[in-house]
Design a protein around this motif. Sequence first.
Motif, PDB file in Angstrom:
ATOM      1  N   GLN A   5       0.842  -1.096   0.609  1.00  0.00           N
ATOM      2  CA  GLN A   5      -0.055  -0.005   0.325  1.00  0.00           C
ATOM      3  C   GLN A   5       0.333   0.996  -0.098  1.00  0.00           C
ATOM      4  O   GLN A   5       0.711   2.052  -0.567  1.00  0.00           O
ATOM      5  N   GLU A   8       2.074   1.772  -3.630  1.00  0.00           N
ATOM      6  CA  GLU A   8       1.000   1.694  -4.408  1.00  0.00           C
ATOM      7  C   GLU A   8       0.714   3.282  -3.980  1.00  0.00           C
ATOM      8  O   GLU A   8       0.972   3.999  -5.297  1.00  0.00           O
ATOM      9  N   LYS A  12       1.501   6.345  -6.874  1.00  0.00           N
ATOM     10  CA  LYS A  12       0.517   7.152  -7.714  1.00  0.00           C
ATOM     11  C   LYS A  12       0.561   8.570  -7.299  1.00  0.00           C
ATOM     12  O   LYS A  12       0.459   9.409  -8.564  1.00  0.00           O
ATOM     13  N   ASP A  19      -4.249   6.010 -12.795  1.00  0.00           N
ATOM     14  CA  ASP A  19      -4.602   4.841 -12.595  1.00  0.00           C
ATOM     15  C   ASP A  19      -3.949   3.444 -14.173  1.00  0.00           C
ATOM     16  O   ASP A  19      -4.023   2.300 -12.808  1.00  0.00           O
ATOM     17  N   VAL A  21      -0.812   2.666 -12.405  1.00  0.00           N
ATOM     18  CA  VAL A  21       0.135   2.432 -11.420  1.00  0.00           C
ATOM     19  C   VAL A  21      -1.203   0.789 -10.108  1.00  0.00           C
ATOM     20  O   VAL A  21      -1.918   1.577  -9.754  1.00  0.00           O
ATOM     21  N   SER A  22       0.165  -0.232 -10.181  1.00  0.00           N
ATOM     22  CA  SER A  22      -0.668  -1.184  -8.992  1.00  0.00           C
ATOM     23  C   SER A  22       0.503  -1.755  -9.281  1.00  0.00           C
ATOM     24  O   SER A  22       1.670  -1.730  -9.608  1.00  0.00           O
ATOM     25  N   VAL A  23       0.362  -2.476  -7.689  1.00  0.00           N
ATOM     26  CA  VAL A  23       1.345  -3.410  -7.290  1.00  0.00           C
ATOM     27  C   VAL A  23       0.763  -5.216  -7.515  1.00  0.00           C
ATOM     28  O   VAL A  23      -0.536  -5.254  -6.392  1.00  0.00           O
ATOM     29  N   GLU A  24       2.108  -5.951  -7.451  1.00  0.00           N
ATOM     30  CA  GLU A  24       1.505  -7.303  -7.282  1.00  0.00           C
ATOM     31  C   GLU A  24       2.612  -7.909  -6.374  1.00  0.00           C
ATOM     32  O   GLU A  24       3.445  -7.325  -6.137  1.00  0.00           O
ATOM     33  N   LEU A  36       6.146  -3.728  -8.668  1.00  0.00           N
ATOM     34  CA  LEU A  36       5.693  -2.114  -9.082  1.00  0.00           C
ATOM     35  C   LEU A  36       5.741  -1.783 -11.022  1.00  0.00           C
ATOM     36  O   LEU A  36       6.332  -1.885 -11.391  1.00  0.00           O
ATOM     37  N   ALA A  77       4.007  -0.779 -17.684  1.00  0.00           N
ATOM     38  CA  ALA A  77       2.428  -1.853 -17.297  1.00  0.00           C
ATOM     39  C   ALA A  77       2.483  -2.404 -18.346  1.00  0.00           C
ATOM     40  O   ALA A  77       1.727  -3.528 -18.640  1.00  0.00           O
ATOM     41  N   ARG A  80       2.627  -6.758 -18.195  1.00  0.00           N
ATOM     42  CA  ARG A  80       2.118  -7.482 -17.402  1.00  0.00           C
ATOM     43  C   ARG A  80       1.821  -9.238 -17.693  1.00  0.00           C
ATOM     44  O   ARG A  80       1.659  -8.791 -18.413  1.00  0.00           O
TER      45      ARG A  80
END
Length: 80
Positions: A5, A8, A12, A19, A21-24, A36, A77, A80
Amino acid sequence: MAAAQLVEYVAKSLADNPDGVSVEVEEDGDAIVLRLLVDEEDMGRVIGRSGRTATALRTVLTALSPSRGIRIDFLDADER
């Protein structure tokens, strides 16, 4: 997970396209791997000049969880 969190939130805040941006989160033995994902246009901004922002994020995460190794992979991105 608090570390994911945090990463992220910071990414962000830095990105022009939050939008994208995401974290696995993955567990790799005793370590935690955070992937990231950001848009290609934001990659340089999130990593920072000479990798300073990335290094700072890694330092903060190490302080958060000294008992477990945490690694961050910065990916476009499109990977992915």
